[in-house]
Motif scaffolding. Structure first.
Motif, short mmCIF file in Angstrom:
data_model
loop_
_atom_site.label_atom_id
_atom_site.label_comp_id
_atom_site.label_asym_id
_atom_site.label_seq_id
_atom_site.Cartn_x
_atom_site.Cartn_y
_atom_site.Cartn_z
N UNK A 107 11.40 -0.49 -6.18
CA UNK A 107 12.50 -1.45 -6.23
C UNK A 107 12.31 -2.44 -7.37
N UNK A 108 11.06 -2.89 -7.57
CA UNK A 108 10.78 -3.78 -8.69
C UNK A 108 11.09 -3.08 -10.01
N UNK A 109 10.80 -1.78 -10.08
CA UNK A 109 11.14 -1.02 -11.27
C UNK A 109 12.64 -0.97 -11.52
N UNK A 126 12.08 -13.05 -8.27
CA UNK A 126 11.28 -11.97 -7.69
C UNK A 126 11.06 -12.17 -6.20
N UNK A 127 10.98 -13.41 -5.76
CA UNK A 127 10.73 -13.70 -4.34
C UNK A 127 11.88 -13.28 -3.44
N UNK A 128 13.05 -13.03 -4.00
CA UNK A 128 14.20 -12.61 -3.19
C UNK A 128 14.21 -11.11 -2.93
N UNK A 129 13.27 -10.37 -3.52
CA UNK A 129 13.32 -8.91 -3.46
C UNK A 129 12.75 -8.29 -2.19
N UNK A 130 11.55 -8.65 -1.73
CA UNK A 130 10.87 -7.78 -0.75
C UNK A 130 11.62 -7.51 0.55
N UNK A 144 -1.21 -17.28 0.65
CA UNK A 144 -0.99 -16.38 1.76
C UNK A 144 -1.86 -15.14 1.57
N UNK A 145 -2.35 -14.58 2.67
CA UNK A 145 -3.13 -13.35 2.65
C UNK A 145 -2.27 -12.22 3.20
N UNK A 146 -2.22 -11.11 2.47
CA UNK A 146 -1.45 -9.94 2.90
C UNK A 146 -2.27 -8.68 2.70
N UNK A 147 -1.90 -7.63 3.42
CA UNK A 147 -2.55 -6.34 3.24
C UNK A 147 -2.19 -5.77 1.86
N UNK A 148 -3.15 -5.09 1.25
CA UNK A 148 -2.90 -4.53 -0.08
C UNK A 148 -1.75 -3.52 -0.06
N UNK A 149 -1.55 -2.83 1.07
CA UNK A 149 -0.49 -1.83 1.16
C UNK A 149 0.90 -2.45 1.11
N UNK A 150 0.99 -3.77 1.27
CA UNK A 150 2.28 -4.45 1.24
C UNK A 150 2.63 -5.01 -0.14
N UNK A 151 1.72 -4.87 -1.10
CA UNK A 151 1.82 -5.56 -2.38
C UNK A 151 2.33 -4.62 -3.47
N UNK A 152 3.13 -5.16 -4.39
CA UNK A 152 3.59 -4.41 -5.55
C UNK A 152 3.55 -5.32 -6.77
N UNK A 153 3.46 -4.70 -7.93
CA UNK A 153 3.54 -5.45 -9.18
C UNK A 153 4.90 -6.13 -9.28
N UNK A 154 4.92 -7.38 -9.65
CA UNK A 154 6.17 -8.12 -9.75
C UNK A 154 7.03 -7.57 -10.88
N UNK A 175 -3.33 -10.79 -11.23
CA UNK A 175 -2.18 -9.88 -11.16
C UNK A 175 -0.96 -10.61 -10.59
N UNK A 176 0.17 -10.44 -11.24
CA UNK A 176 1.42 -11.02 -10.75
C UNK A 176 2.09 -10.02 -9.82
N UNK A 177 2.37 -10.46 -8.60
CA UNK A 177 2.79 -9.52 -7.56
C UNK A 177 3.93 -10.08 -6.72
N UNK A 178 4.52 -9.17 -5.96
CA UNK A 178 5.44 -9.52 -4.87
C UNK A 178 4.95 -8.82 -3.62
N UNK A 179 5.32 -9.34 -2.46
CA UNK A 179 4.86 -8.71 -1.22
C UNK A 179 5.76 -9.13 -0.07
N UNK A 180 5.78 -8.27 0.94
CA UNK A 180 6.40 -8.59 2.22
C UNK A 180 5.29 -8.97 3.18
N UNK A 181 5.30 -10.21 3.65
CA UNK A 181 4.32 -10.69 4.62
C UNK A 181 4.94 -10.54 6.00
N UNK A 182 4.84 -9.33 6.54
CA UNK A 182 5.54 -8.97 7.77
C UNK A 182 4.87 -9.58 9.00
#
Length: 296
Positions: A254-256, A120-124, A101-111, A81-88
């Motif tokens: 936001x990705x949408x 895409x990396x500039x979005x989260x 990088x490992x992130x929580x699933x709740x932080x992930x969205x479809x790219x 899956x191609x994704x974006x995420x905020x690794x807070x």
């Protein structure tokens, strides 16, 4: 894997590239093979020691775009899956400026499907900050909003999102950025004096504090971008500051908006991960329009 970290605080020269074990996802986590990761001012703050952690290895990077590589249990994401995420997070041994990088699933969205991973990396981080700040302000369609620091990453997203919601946006920016601001949806651009009490709300991305507060009408609203550093209420003005949180559902929205052409993503320059210190030096010079992005 390779990762950008600091082991002692300082300027751009403090950034080091180290070898580290590939992290393993736990339950409700995913591992992302990083395709691109944006560099933000918060990374410079971490590097300089603004958030503590002396004597530790501290990983850098909050924004990530890439491909799910492995998953823990209890996640709907799948490898590929191609994704974006905020690794807070402020002080961690490893973060998003790495090959994995490992992130929580709740932080992930479809790219977003319409842009590459670098964009895409500039979005989260910045889009989530802008959206959550607007949620605090709650400007109604037709109301007036002043965005300070409007040419910056957070400010630029705030202009676009507010204009999309029907808010009358005025951008506070340099004259040289006026055309850019109008292209992002600003109805007006100011670069000099601002009338006191002239706006229903102010989103203070430039961190002007009490100066920007004076520009809000009596009973209006002010939101800053430095947590717990907003000025005290005056004249019935409601004041607050946004503290960004990871929100995969909002990030998906936001990705949408990117795919619908509502949000424009701005990349200033790209750097190889090995050149992370050079990217930090460029950020420190100032005047960057868009984000600097690291590519592993």
């Amino acid at each position: 894997m390779r990762a950008a970290v600091v082991t002692e605080f300082g300027g751009p020269e403090a950034v080091r590239i180290v070898d580290a074990e590939v992290p393993e996802p736990a339950a409700r986590q995913v591992r992302i093979k990083v395709a691109a990761a944006a560099l933000n001012p918060v990374d410079a703050g971490v590097r300089a020691g603004a958030f503590g952690g002396a004597g530790k290895q501290i990983g850098l990077g909050w924004d990530v775009a890439g491909t799910v590589d492995a998953t823990g249990v209890a996640t709907a994401w799948e490898a590929g899956d191609e994704v974006v995420a905020l690794d807070y997070g402020m002080v961690r041994p490893l973060a998003a400026h790495a090959e994995y990088v490992v992130v929580d699933t709740a932080a992930v969205a479809k790219a977003p499907a319409t842009v590459d991973a670098v964009h895409a990396a500039t979005l989260p981080l910045n889009a989530l900050t802008a959206a959550q700040a607007l949620d605090l302000l709650r400007p109604a369609p037709g109301q007036s909003l002043l965005v300070t620091g409007a040419a910056g990453a957070v400010g630029g997203f705030a202009v676009q999102l507010a204009a999309h919601r029907g808010v009358a946006v005025t951008a506070l920016a340099r004259e040289s950025d006026a055309e850019l601001m109008r292209s992002l949806g600003a109805a007006h651009v100011v670069s000099g004096a601002v009338d006191p009490g002239g706006f229903d709300a102010v989103l203070d991305a430039a961190v002007l504090g009490e100066t920007a507060l004076e520009w809000v009408r009596d009973g209006g609203a002010y939101v800053g971008v430095i947590p717990q550093a907003h000025p005290a209420p005056v004249r019935g003005v409601r004041t607050a500051a946004v503290e960004v949180s990871a929100d995969g559902a909002l990030l998906a929205q936001l990705a949408g908006l990117v795919d619908r052409g509502v949000l424009k993503l701005r990349v200033a320059e790209t750097y190889a991960l090995e050149d992370a210190a050079e990217a930090h030096a460029r950020l420190a010079e100032g005047g960057v329009r868009g984000r600097l992005v690291l590519i592993p």
